[in-house]
Design a protein around this motif. Structure first.
Motif, PDB file in Angstrom:
ATOM      1  N   GLY A 175       0.825  -1.194   0.000  1.00  0.00           N
ATOM      2  CA  GLY A 175       0.000   0.000   0.000  1.00  0.00           C
ATOM      3  C   GLY A 175       0.861   1.247   0.000  1.00  0.00           C
ATOM      4  N   LEU A 176       0.605   2.148  -0.933  1.00  0.00           N
ATOM      5  CA  LEU A 176       1.296   3.432  -0.971  1.00  0.00           C
ATOM      6  C   LEU A 176       0.437   4.459  -0.243  1.00  0.00           C
ATOM      7  CD1 LEU A 176       2.558   3.589  -4.667  1.00  0.00           C
ATOM      8  CD2 LEU A 176       3.650   2.536  -2.673  1.00  0.00           C
ATOM      9  N   ARG A 177       0.920   4.922   0.888  1.00  0.00           N
ATOM     10  CA  ARG A 177       0.188   5.960   1.607  1.00  0.00           C
ATOM     11  C   ARG A 177       0.482   7.291   0.936  1.00  0.00           C
ATOM     12  NH1 ARG A 177       0.645   3.588   7.693  1.00  0.00           N
ATOM     13  NH2 ARG A 177      -1.124   2.164   7.465  1.00  0.00           N
ATOM     14  N   THR A 205      11.555  -8.295  -2.150  1.00  0.00           N
ATOM     15  CA  THR A 205      10.211  -8.182  -1.615  1.00  0.00           C
ATOM     16  C   THR A 205       9.972  -6.764  -1.104  1.00  0.00           C
ATOM     17  OG1 THR A 205      10.217 -10.499  -0.954  1.00  0.00           O
ATOM     18  CG2 THR A 205       8.602  -9.060   0.118  1.00  0.00           C
ATOM     19  N   LEU A 206       8.832  -6.190  -1.467  1.00  0.00           N
ATOM     20  CA  LEU A 206       8.529  -4.829  -1.054  1.00  0.00           C
ATOM     21  C   LEU A 206       7.891  -4.806   0.330  1.00  0.00           C
ATOM     22  CD1 LEU A 206       7.013  -3.315  -4.334  1.00  0.00           C
ATOM     23  CD2 LEU A 206       9.390  -3.263  -3.542  1.00  0.00           C
ATOM     24  N   PRO A 207       8.059  -3.712   1.067  1.00  0.00           N
ATOM     25  CA  PRO A 207       7.375  -3.562   2.352  1.00  0.00           C
ATOM     26  C   PRO A 207       5.860  -3.516   2.150  1.00  0.00           C
ATOM     27  CG  PRO A 207       9.132  -1.945   2.098  1.00  0.00           C
ATOM     28  CD  PRO A 207       8.925  -2.564   0.758  1.00  0.00           C
ATOM     29  N   PRO A 208       5.087  -3.854   3.190  1.00  0.00           N
ATOM     30  CA  PRO A 208       3.626  -3.821   3.056  1.00  0.00           C
ATOM     31  C   PRO A 208       3.053  -2.421   2.957  1.00  0.00           C
ATOM     32  CG  PRO A 208       4.244  -4.384   5.295  1.00  0.00           C
ATOM     33  CD  PRO A 208       5.506  -4.406   4.488  1.00  0.00           C
ATOM     34  N   ILE A 209       3.759  -1.426   3.517  1.00  0.00           N
ATOM     35  CA  ILE A 209       3.302  -0.043   3.500  1.00  0.00           C
ATOM     36  C   ILE A 209       4.494   0.859   3.184  1.00  0.00           C
ATOM     37  CG2 ILE A 209       2.382   1.872   4.881  1.00  0.00           C
ATOM     38  CD1 ILE A 209       0.268  -0.170   4.243  1.00  0.00           C
ATOM     39  N   LEU A 210       4.258   1.850   2.321  1.00  0.00           N
ATOM     40  CA  LEU A 210       5.297   2.839   2.016  1.00  0.00           C
ATOM     41  C   LEU A 210       4.670   4.230   1.979  1.00  0.00           C
ATOM     42  CD1 LEU A 210       7.318   1.031  -0.807  1.00  0.00           C
ATOM     43  CD2 LEU A 210       8.229   1.738   1.423  1.00  0.00           C
ATOM     44  N   ASN A 211       5.173   5.119   2.794  1.00  0.00           N
ATOM     45  CA  ASN A 211       4.781   6.525   2.699  1.00  0.00           C
ATOM     46  C   ASN A 211       5.286   7.087   1.380  1.00  0.00           C
ATOM     47  OD1 ASN A 211       3.701   6.349   5.254  1.00  0.00           O
ATOM     48  ND2 ASN A 211       5.311   7.528   6.257  1.00  0.00           N
ATOM     49  N   THR A 212       4.421   7.778   0.655  1.00  0.00           N
ATOM     50  CA  THR A 212       4.760   8.240  -0.687  1.00  0.00           C
ATOM     51  C   THR A 212       4.345   9.697  -0.839  1.00  0.00           C
ATOM     52  OG1 THR A 212       4.327   5.990  -1.477  1.00  0.00           O
ATOM     53  CG2 THR A 212       4.553   7.704  -3.138  1.00  0.00           C
ATOM     54  N   HIS A 214      11.798   5.956   3.796  1.00  0.00           N
ATOM     55  CA  HIS A 214      11.866   4.547   3.409  1.00  0.00           C
ATOM     56  C   HIS A 214      11.753   4.380   1.891  1.00  0.00           C
ATOM     57  CE1 HIS A 214      10.666   0.170   4.628  1.00  0.00           C
ATOM     58  NE2 HIS A 214      11.687   0.219   3.816  1.00  0.00           N
ATOM     59  N   ILE A 215      10.749   4.992   1.296  1.00  0.00           N
ATOM     60  CA  ILE A 215      10.585   4.814  -0.152  1.00  0.00           C
ATOM     61  C   ILE A 215      11.729   5.489  -0.910  1.00  0.00           C
ATOM     62  CG2 ILE A 215       9.139   6.860  -0.624  1.00  0.00           C
ATOM     63  CD1 ILE A 215       7.473   4.967  -2.475  1.00  0.00           C
ATOM     64  N   GLN A 216      12.273   6.568  -0.375  1.00  0.00           N
ATOM     65  CA  GLN A 216      13.417   7.202  -1.024  1.00  0.00           C
ATOM     66  C   GLN A 216      14.656   6.316  -0.955  1.00  0.00           C
ATOM     67  OE1 GLN A 216      14.137  11.215   0.252  1.00  0.00           O
ATOM     68  NE2 GLN A 216      12.094  11.924  -0.322  1.00  0.00           N
ATOM     69  N   SER A 217      14.812   5.572   0.145  1.00  0.00           N
ATOM     70  CA  SER A 217      15.959   4.663   0.249  1.00  0.00           C
ATOM     71  C   SER A 217      15.845   3.509  -0.738  1.00  0.00           C
ATOM     72  CB  SER A 217      16.082   4.126   1.677  1.00  0.00           C
ATOM     73  OG  SER A 217      15.026   3.236   1.988  1.00  0.00           O
TER      74      SER A 217
END
Length: 297
Positions: free
Chosen positions: A157-159, A219-226, A265-268
């Motif tokens: 999920g992309l928040r 594997t991607l994380p379940p949640i990513l702040n975007t 996190h998503i930037q990393s």
């Protein structure tokens, strides 16, 4: 790799162009047949109607087809629960087990009431979700975020921050869009609750992140702040007004929410998008709408 893009509205129509320009093989599902005119590989149906067989060939599914705002969800709370959570969860369980599903969640699950003294809220990360949703929109989104961890596989999920920018299917009510349109059309920018804060997400930056997430093998994380940036509403209005050379009209305060996000996190994972100033964003928006404004005049 075949990609299924679910939803060809404000966000989906922008992403389709970015995906095809990057050379991806994309099919598009939308129930609004008018929006699919001229779209190749169109699936003219509700995503709820797609079967296991329909989804079998897709390695990546991008879902941007939900009840997309608080007002929409307030008008149809049962539909918001079904569309943003229950139907989406059943849909996720029909895809191939290892097919990657990336869906639109929302940053508003971090919302707090605006501080009377203007103190900005802390920029929260993915571990700091607030579990007290106050409307059907936030409730449906946060429920999906929780259920997906237990009942689905390979789903992220992309928040999303408050999405902004020009798109083939514009949403003119979104804060950055509305301020620019008012500046060009009315000769002033209107602002309310200038001491509240938002995380803004520009469509170009969302496309950057989506394209990178598709390419990642881990594997991607379940949640990513975007999001693109955290900013005060008053500061945003002043910068937009300065770009267009128009005054800012302050309409006072009302009870409202405020939030900021930590998007480290998503930037990393994906790298940061190319930085752009608010003025550069306004210039892009104005360029997109100049022919439309001239035609209207």
């Amino acid at each position: 790799m075949k990609i299924l893009l679910v939803g060809h509205g404000y966000v989906g129509s922008f992403l389709l162009s970015a995906l095809t320009n990057a050379g991806h093989d994309v099919s598009v599902c939308d129930q609004n047949v008018d929006r699919l005119v001229g779209v190749r590989n169109a699936m003219r149906c509700r995503y709820q109607e797609l079967t296991i067989a329909d989804l079998a060939d897709f390695g990546v599914i991008l879902w941007f087809a939900g009840h997309s705002s608080v007002p929409m969800s307030l008008r149809d709370p049962d539909g918001a629960l079904a569309n943003n959570c229950l139907d989406l969860l059943h849909f996720a369980r029909r895809k191939q087990l290892n097919a990657r599903l990336i869906y639109a969640s929302t940053a508003s699950v971090y919302s707090v009431m605006q501080a009377e003294d203007g103190t900005p809220p802390s920029p929260l990360d993915e571990t700091e979700t607030r579990l007290d949703p106050v409307n059907p929109y936030d409730c449906s989104k946060i429920s999906m975020d929780a259920l997906a961890r237990c009942f689905a596989n390979a789903i992220t999920g992309l928040r999303l921050g408050t999405v902004c920018g020009a798109s083939p299917y514009l949403r003119g009510e979104l804060i950055f869009n509305a301020m620019n349109i008012a500046a060009m059309r009315d000769g002033f920018v209107q602002v309310r609750n200038r001491q509240s804060y938002r995380n803004i997400l520009f469509l170009e930056d969302l496309a950057h992140y989506v394209l990178r997430l598709i390419e990642l093998s881990d594997t991607l994380p379940p949640i990513l702040n975007t999001g693109s940036l955290n900013i005060g509403i008053g500061d945003l209005a002043e910068q937009i007004g300065a770009f267009h050379g128009v005054p800012v009209v302050d309409n006072g305060n009302s009870v409202t929410y405020s939030f900021q996000m930590n998007c480290a996190h998503i930037q990393s994972l994906c790298g940061a998008p190319r930085p752009m100033t608010i003025a550069e964003r306004c210039a892009r928006f104005r360029e997109h709408f100049r022919p439309e404004l001239q035609a209207a005049s």
